[in-house]
Design a protein around this motif. Sequence first.
Motif, PDB file in Angstrom:
ATOM      1  N   ILE A  91     -46.193  32.550 -17.122  1.00  0.00           N
ATOM      2  CA  ILE A  91     -45.762  32.095 -15.791  1.00  0.00           C
ATOM      3  C   ILE A  91     -46.053  33.168 -14.738  1.00  0.00           C
ATOM      4  O   ILE A  91     -46.579  32.880 -13.661  1.00  0.00           O
ATOM      5  N   PHE A  92     -45.711  34.417 -15.070  1.00  0.00           N
ATOM      6  CA  PHE A  92     -45.899  35.492 -14.088  1.00  0.00           C
ATOM      7  C   PHE A  92     -47.371  35.701 -13.767  1.00  0.00           C
ATOM      8  O   PHE A  92     -47.746  35.816 -12.593  1.00  0.00           O
ATOM      9  N   LEU A 194     -45.778  17.354  -8.004  1.00  0.00           N
ATOM     10  CA  LEU A 194     -44.359  17.714  -8.159  1.00  0.00           C
ATOM     11  C   LEU A 194     -43.796  18.296  -6.865  1.00  0.00           C
ATOM     12  O   LEU A 194     -42.667  17.976  -6.463  1.00  0.00           O
ATOM     13  N   VAL A 195     -44.582  19.134  -6.199  1.00  0.00           N
ATOM     14  CA  VAL A 195     -44.128  19.699  -4.927  1.00  0.00           C
ATOM     15  C   VAL A 195     -43.975  18.603  -3.879  1.00  0.00           C
ATOM     16  O   VAL A 195     -43.021  18.593  -3.097  1.00  0.00           O
ATOM     17  N   ARG A 201     -39.631  25.292  -6.871  1.00  0.00           N
ATOM     18  CA  ARG A 201     -40.578  26.067  -7.675  1.00  0.00           C
ATOM     19  C   ARG A 201     -40.117  26.164  -9.127  1.00  0.00           C
ATOM     20  O   ARG A 201     -40.920  26.084 -10.059  1.00  0.00           O
ATOM     21  N   TYR A 202     -38.804  26.346  -9.302  1.00  0.00           N
ATOM     22  CA  TYR A 202     -38.244  26.415 -10.654  1.00  0.00           C
ATOM     23  C   TYR A 202     -38.429  25.096 -11.377  1.00  0.00           C
ATOM     24  O   TYR A 202     -38.846  25.061 -12.550  1.00  0.00           O
ATOM     25  N   GLU A 203     -38.121  23.989 -10.701  1.00  0.00           N
ATOM     26  CA  GLU A 203     -38.257  22.669 -11.323  1.00  0.00           C
ATOM     27  C   GLU A 203     -39.714  22.361 -11.652  1.00  0.00           C
ATOM     28  O   GLU A 203     -40.017  21.781 -12.704  1.00  0.00           O
ATOM     29  N   LEU A 208     -43.967  21.830 -15.891  1.00  0.00           N
ATOM     30  CA  LEU A 208     -45.290  22.252 -16.366  1.00  0.00           C
ATOM     31  C   LEU A 208     -45.208  22.918 -17.736  1.00  0.00           C
ATOM     32  O   LEU A 208     -46.102  22.743 -18.574  1.00  0.00           O
ATOM     33  N   ILE A 209     -44.143  23.673 -17.982  1.00  0.00           N
ATOM     34  CA  ILE A 209     -43.952  24.291 -19.299  1.00  0.00           C
ATOM     35  C   ILE A 209     -43.782  23.215 -20.362  1.00  0.00           C
ATOM     36  O   ILE A 209     -44.289  23.309 -21.482  1.00  0.00           O
ATOM     37  N   GLY A 210     -43.043  22.146 -20.011  1.00  0.00           N
ATOM     38  CA  GLY A 210     -42.902  21.037 -20.940  1.00  0.00           C
ATOM     39  C   GLY A 210     -44.221  20.346 -21.231  1.00  0.00           C
ATOM     40  O   GLY A 210     -44.448  19.829 -22.335  1.00  0.00           O
ATOM     41  N   TYR A 211     -45.118  20.369 -20.263  1.00  0.00           N
ATOM     42  CA  TYR A 211     -46.420  19.726 -20.426  1.00  0.00           C
ATOM     43  C   TYR A 211     -47.286  20.442 -21.456  1.00  0.00           C
ATOM     44  O   TYR A 211     -48.119  19.825 -22.123  1.00  0.00           O
TER      45      TYR A 211
END
Length: 307
Positions: A91-92, A194-195, A201-203, A208-211
């Motif tokens: 993520i970073f 999503l935006v 940003r967190y949501e 995306l992590i779930g994707y």
Amino acid sequence: MKKRFDEFKLITLPVITLIFFIFVIMLAVYFINAYPAIAKYGIDLFIKNVWQASEDPTKEVYGLAAPIWGSIYTAVLAVLIALPLSIAYAIFVNDYAPKKLKYPLIIISDIMAGLPTIIYGIWGAFILVPLLRDHIMKFLYEHFSFIPLFDYPPYIGYSYFAAGVLLGIMVTPFAAAIIREAYAMIPRIYREGLVALGATRYETTKVLIGYIKPAIISGIILAFGRALGETVAVSLVIGNSFNLTYKLFAPGYTISSLIANQYGNANLYEYMTSVLYAAGLVLFIIGLIVNIIGIYLLKRWREHVQH
């Protein structure tokens, strides 16, 4: 088009067959060499914790419970450490790191993945273990020894905990590389959508992590497999003691470190070599089971996505 596909299949089939036969031959070699120990000790070889070597074969007694437990325990600890670090790194690097910092971070991660394990082992034995012992183990023991995990006195520091932390550091670059690449390949339109829907940003990051769940599962499998089979580095920090315990600060053994430490003099004894082959067979089977579980989880995820 069909003819080209058939030609490609014809070319790749021998390679696939060869790989399969190599796998079968490896398994057969381990089983054949392990059979004398399995025939002599039976199930006790895998459920008892004893290591009594003797030049008299009638007095040799072996049990692999502690190394089997140690291998699984330290690998699980490593995954628990590596997984959040890998996801956070992905993520970073992709979302937050400045361009001047992004590529140096990727290069450093790749270098860490390619370092010889002995370097990690020496660093772990002389730097990491004293650091963990003096600043983490003693603190947890003094203040939280009422919790069974922390009630073993950390006199020397060489322990399951030290091995788990070192393995977690070692396998993080491998898992991180898979997760980072998968996260970077998510189509930009998903993030923009999503935006546009009002996600924070967190949501957005959470969705995306779930994707990329398949990549995360693959990272877990790779990290677990690497941690399970690591030898030299673990041997230097785990303490190499036949302790069958869940206490984090106790010294222990893994199958890999056992084989590394004992194989040199195993030929002096009637059954020790066979016992070590049996230990390797267990490691082989554990890795196979983990990969089968990973394939099953990926298959279920794909079916869920398709529906």
